[in-house]
Design an enzyme around this catalytic site. Structure first.
Site, short mmCIF file in Angstrom:
data_model
loop_
_atom_site.label_atom_id
_atom_site.label_comp_id
_atom_site.label_asym_id
_atom_site.label_seq_id
_atom_site.Cartn_x
_atom_site.Cartn_y
_atom_site.Cartn_z
N GLU A 238 0.81 -1.22 0.00
CA GLU A 238 0.00 0.00 0.00
C GLU A 238 0.85 1.27 0.00
O GLU A 238 0.46 2.26 -0.62
CB GLU A 238 -0.95 0.01 1.20
N HIS A 254 7.65 -26.65 4.82
CA HIS A 254 7.00 -27.86 4.31
C HIS A 254 6.44 -27.67 2.91
O HIS A 254 5.73 -28.54 2.43
CB HIS A 254 5.91 -28.29 5.30
N LYS A 347 -13.59 0.33 -4.58
CA LYS A 347 -14.71 0.68 -3.70
C LYS A 347 -15.76 1.47 -4.47
O LYS A 347 -16.96 1.25 -4.32
CB LYS A 347 -14.22 1.46 -2.47
C1 F6R Z 1 -6.06 2.07 3.54
C2 F6R Z 1 -6.09 0.71 4.06
C3 F6R Z 1 -7.13 -0.22 3.55
C4 F6R Z 1 -8.45 -0.08 4.34
C5 F6R Z 1 -9.50 -1.07 3.84
C6 F6R Z 1 -10.78 -1.06 4.67
O1 F6R Z 1 -5.13 2.84 4.29
O2 F6R Z 1 -5.29 0.38 4.87
O3 F6R Z 1 -6.61 -1.53 3.67
O4 F6R Z 1 -8.20 -0.29 5.70
O5 F6R Z 1 -9.81 -0.78 2.51
O6 F6R Z 1 -11.26 0.22 4.84
P1 F6R Z 1 -11.68 0.71 6.31
O7 F6R Z 1 -10.44 0.56 7.14
O8 F6R Z 1 -12.13 2.12 6.15
O9 F6R Z 1 -12.79 -0.21 6.73
#
Ligand code: F6R
Length: 354
Positions: A238, A254, A347
């Site tokens: 990330e 393994h 998203k």
């Molecule tokens: C972004 C990150 C992502 C979010 C994930 C879930 O910094 O680390 O892995 O954590 O997309 O989103 P949230 O945390 O808002 O539920």
């Protein structure tokens, strides 16, 4: 290659303040502990016989921290759930921490609805969003944490409250001292890993230099550093927008090692990080040593030892090194560590398809 000691350039590239958030982790943990002491405790209809932490990405890693850290301490099992649905056994005897930094992650909202319909005891940890609104309207306790940073920079806010709540519910003891030890140690470590400490004296900058241009493979041990290995991988992905892989001993002895037997070309551009903790099983320590000798013939290897005044600090000492290393690695690639456009895109696309 960019100069990691040019602090001004480093911070200019980091428009989302990822370095600042890393620096403030100690204060974040202190604040998070305070929040856990203020939140109302959930009403339980039945005694708790298992704990589930449900969330995704940066909001789920705290669940693994709880699972690994709490393993030797908690009288009930911890399951980390990264999915829309929950296991069938979740019911009135289950305490479910529903964790989403944004409060809007669709998998987590779906798991929340299921936990509620199964009569589970729920505690939400979030900055707000739909999760905050739903949990508050349904009368469940909400640990409302401050917004404004990336979820993956918020492990203190998202994980530490589980310790405080579990202690208040009678499942853990001595957590305040543990958190205070962690906070003091993070303040010490940031002087070592932070941008002002130059290359050559800064283990995070030095390790980033080794990982640069190579495939990072992070190997930890079951029950101790496994969560750290997973976290390093996620942070490299990330923050540095680069592939990375992780696995754990003894399992990787393994299968994975066999797959590397003839992979000279891949190994030549791979760098292995071996994560060590004093609590690693003695036979696992031997396995790591033997495996490292094998890998070192064809690939670069670095050993990293956990350090700190208590188990929590030891766990975080490794996490913290990985966090900083991934930020420096981003800088070496000339990449702004904050934005995660691919996650945002996914998203948004999913949101168009209700
Ligand atoms: C972004 C990150 C992502 C979010 C994930 C879930 O910094 O680390 O892995 O954590 O997309 O989103 P949230 O945390 O808002 O539920």
């Amino acid at each position: 290659m960019p100069n990691l000691d040019d602090t001004k350039a480093l911070l200019e590239l980091d428009t989302d303040g990822m370095f600042d958030a890393a620096w403030s982790l100690a204060e974040q943990c202190t604040e998070a502990w305070g929040l856990s002491q203020q939140v109302a405790l959930p009403e339980q209809s039945r005694p708790v016989s298992q704990i589930v932490v449900t969330g995704l990405g940066g909001s789920a890693i705290g669940g693994d921290l709880l699972r690994v850290f709490g393993g030797p301490l908690l009288p009930v099992p911890v399951l980390v759930n990264r999915d829309y649905t929950l296991p069938r056994y979740v019911g009135e005897d289950t305490l479910v921490f529903v964790v989403s930094y944004s409060g809007n992650t669709e998998e987590t909202l779906s798991a929340y609805d299921e936990a509620k319909s199964k009569g589970a005891t729920i505690v939400a940890i979030t900055t707000g969003g739909k999760l905050g609104a739903r949990a508050a309207a349904d009368g469940f306790p909400v640990v409302q944490v401050p917004g404004g940073i990336a979820p993956r920079s918020a492990t203190g806010y998202l994980f530490i409250p589980t310790l405080g709540v579990l202690e208040r519910m009678g499942f853990l003891r001595g957590m305040q001292a543990e958190v205070e030890g962690l906070v003091a140690y993070l303040q010490e470590l940031r002087e070592k890993y932070g941008p002002a400490n130059p290359t050559g004296a800064n283990p995070a900058k030095d390790l980033a230099g080794k990982l640069y241009g190579r495939l990072p493979v992070i190997w930890g041990a079951s029950g101790t550093t496994e969560v750290v290995a997973m976290r390093w991988k996620g942070q490299v992905n990330e923050n540095a927008k680069t592939p990375a892989y992780w696995n754990v001993f003894p399992e990787l002895n393994h299968n994975e090692v066999v797959g590397l037997e003839k992979a000279e070309n891949i190994l030549a551009s791979t760098w292995f990080v071996f994560l060590h903790d004093p609590d690693d099983h003695p036979r696992v320590k031997m396995r790591m040593d033997i495996t490292k000798r094998m890998m070192a013939k064809a690939a670069g290897c670095t050993d990293v030892e956990a350090s700190g005044p208590n188990r929590l600090a030891r766990l975080y000492s490794l996490i913290y090194l990985g966090d900083y290393t991934s930020l420096y690695l981003a800088a070496l690639y000339g990449i702004n560590p904050g934005p995660v456009k691919v996650i945002d895109f996914l998203k948004a696309e999913l949101a168009k398809r209700p």
